[in-house]
Design an enzyme around this catalytic site. Sequence first.
Site, PDB file in Angstrom:
ATOM      1  N   HIS A  98      98.267  27.696  62.782  1.00 23.40           N
ATOM      2  CA  HIS A  98      97.325  26.707  63.298  1.00 23.40           C
ATOM      3  C   HIS A  98      96.323  26.257  62.242  1.00 23.40           C
ATOM      4  O   HIS A  98      95.740  25.181  62.376  1.00 23.40           O
ATOM      5  CB  HIS A  98      96.625  27.251  64.544  1.00 23.40           C
ATOM      6  CG  HIS A  98      97.502  27.209  65.756  1.00 23.40           C
ATOM      7  ND1 HIS A  98      97.131  26.583  66.925  1.00 23.40           N
ATOM      8  CD2 HIS A  98      98.751  27.682  65.976  1.00 23.40           C
ATOM      9  CE1 HIS A  98      98.115  26.689  67.814  1.00 23.40           C
ATOM     10  NE2 HIS A  98      99.105  27.364  67.252  1.00 23.40           N
ATOM     11  N   HIS A 266     108.590  31.060  67.217  1.00 23.94           N
ATOM     12  CA  HIS A 266     108.602  31.646  68.554  1.00 23.94           C
ATOM     13  C   HIS A 266     109.437  32.917  68.627  1.00 23.94           C
ATOM     14  O   HIS A 266     109.647  33.457  69.704  1.00 23.94           O
ATOM     15  CB  HIS A 266     109.110  30.616  69.566  1.00 23.94           C
ATOM     16  CG  HIS A 266     108.184  29.463  69.732  1.00 23.94           C
ATOM     17  ND1 HIS A 266     108.497  28.332  70.444  1.00 23.94           N
ATOM     18  CD2 HIS A 266     106.921  29.256  69.270  1.00 23.94           C
ATOM     19  CE1 HIS A 266     107.490  27.479  70.408  1.00 23.94           C
ATOM     20  NE2 HIS A 266     106.514  28.014  69.702  1.00 23.94           N
TER      21      HIS A 266
END
Length: 724
Positions: A98, A266
């Site tokens: 992020h 993920h």
Amino acid sequence: MDGNAPMTGKCPVMHGGQTSNGNSVTSWWPNALNLDILHQHDTKVQPFGPTFNYREELEKLDVEALKQDLRDLMKDSQDWWPADWGSYVGMFARVAWHAAGSYRLADGRGGGGTGNQRFAPLNSWPDNVNTDKGRRLLWPIKKKYGNKISWADLMILSGTIAYEVAGLKTFGFAFGREDIWHPEKDVYWGAEKEWLAPSDNRYDDVTKPSTMENPLAAVQMGLIYVNPEGVNGQPDPMATAAQVRETFARMAMDDEETAALTAGGHTIGKCHGNGDAANLSADPEAADVEYQGIGWMNTKGRSVGRDQVVSGIEGAWTKNPTQWDMGWFDMLFGHEWELKKSPAGAWQWEPVDIKEEDMPVDVEDPSIRRMPIMTDADMAMKVDPAYNAICQKFMADPEYFADTFARAWFKLTHRDMGPKARFFGPDVPQEDLIWMDPIPEGTTGYDVAGLKAAIAASGLTVADMVNTAWDSARTYRGSDMRGGANGARIRLAPQKDWEGNEPERLARVLSVLEPLAEQFGASVADTIVLAGSVGVEMAAKAAGHDIEVPFAPGRGDATAEQTDEDSFEPLEPIHDGYRNWLKKDYIVSAEEMMLDRTQLLGLTAHEMTVLVGGMRAMGTNYGGTKHGVFTDREGALTTDFFVNLTDMANTWHPIGDGTYEIRDRQTGETKWTASRVDLVFGSNSVLRAYAEVYAQDDGTEPFLKAFVDAWTKVMNADRFDLKA
């Protein structure tokens, strides 16, 4: 003191003016040109003093000890913020992702290269929920190593180490990111006034992702990529696939890199949505002082473990969320999926039928199995034919997948660092990657004085030489350190054909400079810049002044094979206030666009002022137009632009199409024409103050010095070898 003013109940301090509630100058006059972006990172905010050199501090860093401390942290669960399954690998992969994922190719802004995740708005974006906890977990390590490691480097390294601890063979890591010390409040993240507002306003047509407003890349305010629940929160994997493709392309990723990052990203960690988001405390920037910069705490629960709300989606993607494996593919392609709602009310996909032993265990109690999930973006990898084919290729060759992800992760976390010359440390890959914009090493052992004399005798005009050097250097972006004169890519596709580079004039000038470069053994890049220096010196000579423009040889010439044409397209200029050019009319004013380009070049307001004035006097406008050429000595480096701009014997009159006439106040005779960019240096109070310095009778000497300094700064902006 006013002796009649009552003191009772009066607070002796100014109220509001130093907080977000205060009225600024721009709030009183919202249409005024705001120059703050040009002084975004003033040296006064840096706490170390002018002699601090981060590269020198890095040389003192015990890299292996730092990496071991991070490995230990991954498995050292803290009572105040317990790790899911006793491991922080998911947490730190997300912190790094992020931080880096805000990068956008259009203007190079965002990314993890400055540690800006510490400040608003990024520290409080909805998509960054609980990254504040990750930074606090890193604090003991930052405290230990101090200035030998920046926050920017530490956050990105933590994600790379997380993947290593999970079992991935990473591609490498480079130190060299320097921290900023206050928010980049002038970066445009979108016009929305609320978090996660519907994305429709970012698009001409939300069903056509390519119509998203430039330079934006994320689909909604407060997200780094796409909405995990679907377009505007409505699940539709095919529609989401289209948004994923456009968004990742705007962040410099192709389809294979996008699929690898989605799958690999993920493979570890989980989503958190086991509760009501309405119970969360304010974000870090809005929280009161007792929160000490910690936000999003569950006011009616523990906030930790299974009692967290982050994205609102609840569950892990794989059976083993702390291990690098092929579990994401096994889960996604091994089951059919149906839409469900999380406890927080978010849309998520769950398997129609799954054996209990194939489910991940609870983050706190390993005796409990939990339902795995997929987001709409995960499902997009299955339903979109192109992404599906890539995933099939990965499943057939796990080693290829691991290598592709490792390379994509390295690109994601290093894309905004610029060329390899800025990379530092023992784990910098030897391989030169095309997205690094590689440039061969240049030479310095040629006869600079002889080449300079040959250029001066070549018959090229001042405008020819100055414009070509400027056009070559102006592509530089301090946001991601791309572009610039080094490499001489102005002679290669796509730059040689850009409208703003006047291809016919450029080809003519290069036909003169390239043979001279070969004759003297210099690079074309050096020769272009040296020609600009010659042009400036000739212009000063024409004004009666002998000056010398500093020149540092050593630039190299890139080849077409070293140039990713597609990735250079976003660097194409669509305006240039310095050369008084607009490709077409835009909603944003010409002067505002000039500020944006000036900030990317790393220039200040006074440097912008002196460069514009000098270039107008030298007659360097695009296409030879006369707007702003307030002189009868065109081609000479004079202060005439400023003298005549501020002369009250003139009046100024709009004549349409953004152009103006400057007329004699007594006779009404038109003396010159101008653009908005020209006149803003007389109308804006700050810019006028600078213009008046150079319009004064004693302004010539400071003007010449300031012009040469600013010119040299632009020409050397991408010379990182000179800054080490």
